[in-house]
Enzyme design. Structure first.
Site, PDB file in Angstrom:
ATOM      1  N   HIS A 208    -102.381   7.325  -0.493  1.00  0.00           N
ATOM      2  CA  HIS A 208    -101.500   6.505  -1.340  1.00  0.00           C
ATOM      3  C   HIS A 208    -101.894   6.800  -2.794  1.00  0.00           C
ATOM      4  O   HIS A 208    -103.034   7.169  -3.075  1.00  0.00           O
ATOM      5  CB  HIS A 208    -101.774   5.034  -0.999  1.00  0.00           C
ATOM      6  CG  HIS A 208    -100.915   4.040  -1.702  1.00  0.00           C
ATOM      7  ND1 HIS A 208    -101.184   3.602  -2.979  1.00  0.00           N
ATOM      8  CD2 HIS A 208     -99.807   3.365  -1.309  1.00  0.00           C
ATOM      9  CE1 HIS A 208    -100.271   2.707  -3.329  1.00  0.00           C
ATOM     10  NE2 HIS A 208     -99.422   2.540  -2.343  1.00  0.00           N
TER      11      HIS A 208
ATOM     12  N   ASP B 101    -110.051   3.548   2.491  1.00  0.00           N
ATOM     13  CA  ASP B 101    -108.919   2.729   2.066  1.00  0.00           C
ATOM     14  C   ASP B 101    -108.339   2.081   3.327  1.00  0.00           C
ATOM     15  O   ASP B 101    -107.637   2.725   4.099  1.00  0.00           O
ATOM     16  CB  ASP B 101    -107.883   3.618   1.360  1.00  0.00           C
ATOM     17  CG  ASP B 101    -106.607   2.853   1.016  1.00  0.00           C
ATOM     18  OD1 ASP B 101    -106.506   1.664   1.372  1.00  0.00           O
ATOM     19  OD2 ASP B 101    -105.712   3.468   0.404  1.00  0.00           O
TER      20      ASP B 101
ATOM     21  N   GLN C 236    -103.982  -0.396   5.131  1.00  0.00           N
ATOM     22  CA  GLN C 236    -103.075  -0.464   6.288  1.00  0.00           C
ATOM     23  C   GLN C 236    -103.823  -0.662   7.602  1.00  0.00           C
ATOM     24  O   GLN C 236    -103.182  -0.823   8.643  1.00  0.00           O
ATOM     25  CB  GLN C 236    -102.220   0.818   6.378  1.00  0.00           C
ATOM     26  CG  GLN C 236    -101.313   1.056   5.197  1.00  0.00           C
ATOM     27  CD  GLN C 236    -100.196   0.014   5.065  1.00  0.00           C
ATOM     28  OE1 GLN C 236     -99.938  -0.783   5.970  1.00  0.00           O
ATOM     29  NE2 GLN C 236     -99.537  -0.001   3.912  1.00  0.00           N
TER      30      GLN C 236
ATOM     31  N   LYS D 120    -101.186  -7.841   2.644  1.00  0.00           N
ATOM     32  CA  LYS D 120    -100.742  -7.100   3.835  1.00  0.00           C
ATOM     33  C   LYS D 120    -101.374  -7.705   5.095  1.00  0.00           C
ATOM     34  O   LYS D 120    -101.051  -7.319   6.209  1.00  0.00           O
ATOM     35  CB  LYS D 120    -101.147  -5.631   3.725  1.00  0.00           C
ATOM     36  CG  LYS D 120    -100.443  -4.884   2.590  1.00  0.00           C
ATOM     37  CD  LYS D 120    -100.813  -3.418   2.648  1.00  0.00           C
ATOM     38  CE  LYS D 120    -100.636  -2.705   1.328  1.00  0.00           C
ATOM     39  NZ  LYS D 120     -99.262  -2.469   0.953  1.00  0.00           N
TER      40      LYS D 120
ATOM     41  N   CYS E 120     -95.025   5.289  -2.472  1.00  0.00           N
ATOM     42  CA  CYS E 120     -96.215   5.506  -3.327  1.00  0.00           C
ATOM     43  C   CYS E 120     -97.128   6.566  -2.714  1.00  0.00           C
ATOM     44  O   CYS E 120     -98.360   6.454  -2.751  1.00  0.00           O
ATOM     45  CB  CYS E 120     -96.990   4.215  -3.563  1.00  0.00           C
ATOM     46  SG  CYS E 120     -96.009   2.929  -4.328  1.00  0.00           S
TER      47      CYS E 120
HETATM   48  N1  C6P Z   1     -98.847   0.309   0.196  1.00  0.00           N
HETATM   49  C1  C6P Z   1     -96.561   0.282   0.996  1.00  0.00           C
HETATM   50  O1  C6P Z   1     -95.396  -0.106   1.002  1.00  0.00           O
HETATM   51  P1  C6P Z   1    -101.964  -2.733  -3.157  1.00  0.00           P
HETATM   52  O2  C6P Z   1    -100.664  -2.448  -3.819  1.00  0.00           O
HETATM   53  O3  C6P Z   1    -103.117  -2.585  -4.081  1.00  0.00           O
HETATM   54  O4  C6P Z   1    -101.969  -4.011  -2.388  1.00  0.00           O
HETATM   55  O5  C6P Z   1    -102.144  -1.607  -2.025  1.00  0.00           O
HETATM   56  C2  C6P Z   1    -102.207  -0.273  -2.399  1.00  0.00           C
HETATM   57  C3  C6P Z   1    -102.267   0.588  -1.186  1.00  0.00           C
HETATM   58  C4  C6P Z   1    -103.389   1.365  -0.995  1.00  0.00           C
HETATM   59  N2  C6P Z   1    -103.523   2.122   0.090  1.00  0.00           N
HETATM   60  C5  C6P Z   1    -102.584   2.158   1.046  1.00  0.00           C
HETATM   61  C6  C6P Z   1    -102.804   3.004   2.247  1.00  0.00           C
HETATM   62  C7  C6P Z   1    -101.412   1.397   0.896  1.00  0.00           C
HETATM   63  O6  C6P Z   1    -100.497   1.451   1.857  1.00  0.00           O
HETATM   64  C8  C6P Z   1    -101.240   0.620  -0.246  1.00  0.00           C
HETATM   65  C9  C6P Z   1     -99.980  -0.168  -0.472  1.00  0.00           C
HETATM   66  C10 C6P Z   1     -97.589  -0.425   0.162  1.00  0.00           C
HETATM   67  O7  C6P Z   1     -96.917   1.222   1.702  1.00  0.00           O
HETATM   68  C11 C6P Z   1     -97.083  -0.706  -1.206  1.00  0.00           C
HETATM   69  S1  C6P Z   1     -96.880   0.749  -2.162  1.00  0.00           S
END
Ligand code: C6P
Length: 423
Positions: free
Chosen positions: A140, A217, A220, A243, A381
């Site tokens: 991401h 990370d 997910q 999430k 993203c």
């Molecule tokens: N992915 C998606 O629709 P934040 O925005 O900080 O809560 O998460 C960032 C992030 C980091 N790593 C992974 C693997 C992610 O999937 C995400 C966030 C969302 O897939 C929003 S772009």
């Protein structure tokens, strides 16, 4: 297709397929009773953000109704109560991740901020010109851009482990990238755009063989599979509350004490100090050293409630149920000739990226929305993944334990409608 005749048998299938009763659990989520454009809401955008159970909504309301105050600062009753609730939430996160100490849990805004904290604090202190950072081709942007900024600032170099056409990390190629110049590995556990579950045990072990620290990370993965940071032996693990069925604006950085202790503060301000004068400042102990300013108090407490809720269901039951739903959805999609699924890793979470002929994913999303089906469309993203597959975007259905077979059927019916509209 769900008809009055087979609706009951589908419900029975869901009940027998796993311990988890999605129909009963759905009742815990008020928003799932909503209708959109005259149709029952089918929420399949859980990888972007998941919905909140009543227990989380109640916990947040309770903070503001009963005991809200600033924390770590007051001798009065409200401050003490709120401080206890906030610190209890930290312990819940500690147990959730099986961290060795609660001081290894840092509350931040989200996974993005957690990665930025490590990049800024650990990265700027320990990396210099020519040093190498290894990430993967399926990161991401949150796990790419902060490292690129660090590379610009220090002269360090970003190396990218490739993936196959199925969307699987090429582990041998990853291992080949590790060398004497490698100073850090930062890898996604589950890809948000492909659903690929990476072999993080092997990834971590290979890096550790060379004494290289690893950040995982888990944005997910934490909401969908049980995590044991001690067993994984990762040095850092990050996730977002929103999430994980918790509030937005709260996230977690887990870090091993040995790393966090030696890292300088990320931000300066209140609560992260033990003594300040104009001549010098002494920093607070962990975890407060990394929590400058008033934090998202209700958010942390709400996250604690989300963890209680998830733990009461059981992450293993959640993972098993979501796998069954993924298989059902994948089979149904495969029967539509116009549909092309992007990402076919053997180890895959319940995220399905797809294309329908040459129809633009935004059109797919708009027509599905008219059917009450919420999915995400775009590059998610993760633009380098789109480039890897030579496509600008995908439509993405991402599932949660409260989704049902009937909702997958509604997605399939919606996709057929899209095909009909675009001829
Ligand atoms: N992915 C998606 O629709 P934040 O925005 O900080 O809560 O998460 C960032 C992030 C980091 N790593 C992974 C693997 C992610 O999937 C995400 C966030 C969302 O897939 C929003 S772009």
């Amino acid at each position: 297709m769900v008809t009055a005749e087979n609706a009951l048998s589908i419900k029975e299938w869901n009940r027998s397929a796993s311990e988890l009763d999605a129909y009963k659990l759905r009742d815990d989520f008020p928003i799932l009773k909503r209708w959109v454009h005259g149709k029952p809401l089918v929420y399949l955008d859980n990888a972007a953000s998941s919905q909140k159970p009543q227990a989380v909504i109640d916990a947040i309301e309770k903070v503001y109704t009963d005991s809200y105050s600033n924390i770590h600062r007051g001798v009065h009753a409200l401050s003490q109560e709120c401080t206890s609730a906030y610190e209890e939430a930290r312990e819940k996160v500690q147990n959730f991740l099986n961290a060795a100490h609660s001081k290894e849990i840092i509350f931040v805004r989200n996974a993005t901020e957690a990665i930025n904290l490590v990049v800024s604090s650990y990265g700027r202190t320990n990396l210099s010109r020519g040093d190498e950072i290894v990430i993967s081709a399926m990161e991401h942007h949150a796990n790419i851009v902060p490292w690129q900024i660090l590379c610009q600032q220090t002269g360090a170099v970003l190396r990218v482990a490739p993936m196959t056409d199925e969307g699987e990390l090429q582990l041998d190629e990853y291992k080949k990238l590790l060398n004497d110049k490698t100073r850090f590995v930062s890898i996604v556990h589950i890809s948000n755009a492909l659903g690929t579950i990476n072999p993080i045990r092997d990834i971590i072990a290979a890096a550790h063989d060379r004494g290289v620290p690893v950040l995982i990370d888990g944005a997910q993965s934490a909401p969908h599979t049980s995590i044991d940071v001690q067993e994984l032996d990762c040095d850092f693990f990050v996730f977002s509350g929103h999430k994980l069925y918790g509030p937005s604006g709260i996230g977690v950085l887990y870090g091993k004490t040995e790393f966090l202790d030696s890292m300088p503060p990320y931000q300066g301000g209140g609560d992260m100090i033990s003594y300040v004068s104009f001549e010098k400042t002494l920093y607070n102990d962990l975890p407060y050293k990394f929590e400058a300013g008033t934090p998202h108090i209700a958010g942390a407490i709400g996250l604690g409630a989300a963890i209680d809720y998830l733990t009461s269901i059981g992450l293993d039951s959640i993972a098993a149920y979501e796998q069954e739903l993924l298989e059902y959805a994948t089979r149904a999609l495969a029967e539509i000739p116009e549909v092309r699924i992007i990402g076919a890793a053997k180890e895959k979470a319940a995220v399905i990226s797809f294309l329908i002929g040459d129809i633009h994913p935004h059109d797919v999303g708009t027509i599905l929305d008219q059917q009450g089906v919420a999915i995400r469309t775009g590059h998610h993203c993760a633009q380098p993944i789109m480039d890897r597959f030579g496509i600008p975007a995908t439509a993405r259905a991402s599932l949660a334990f409260y989704n049902t077979r009937e909702e997958i059927d509604a997605l399939i019916a919606g996709i057929k409608k899209v095909i009909e509209v675009f001829g």
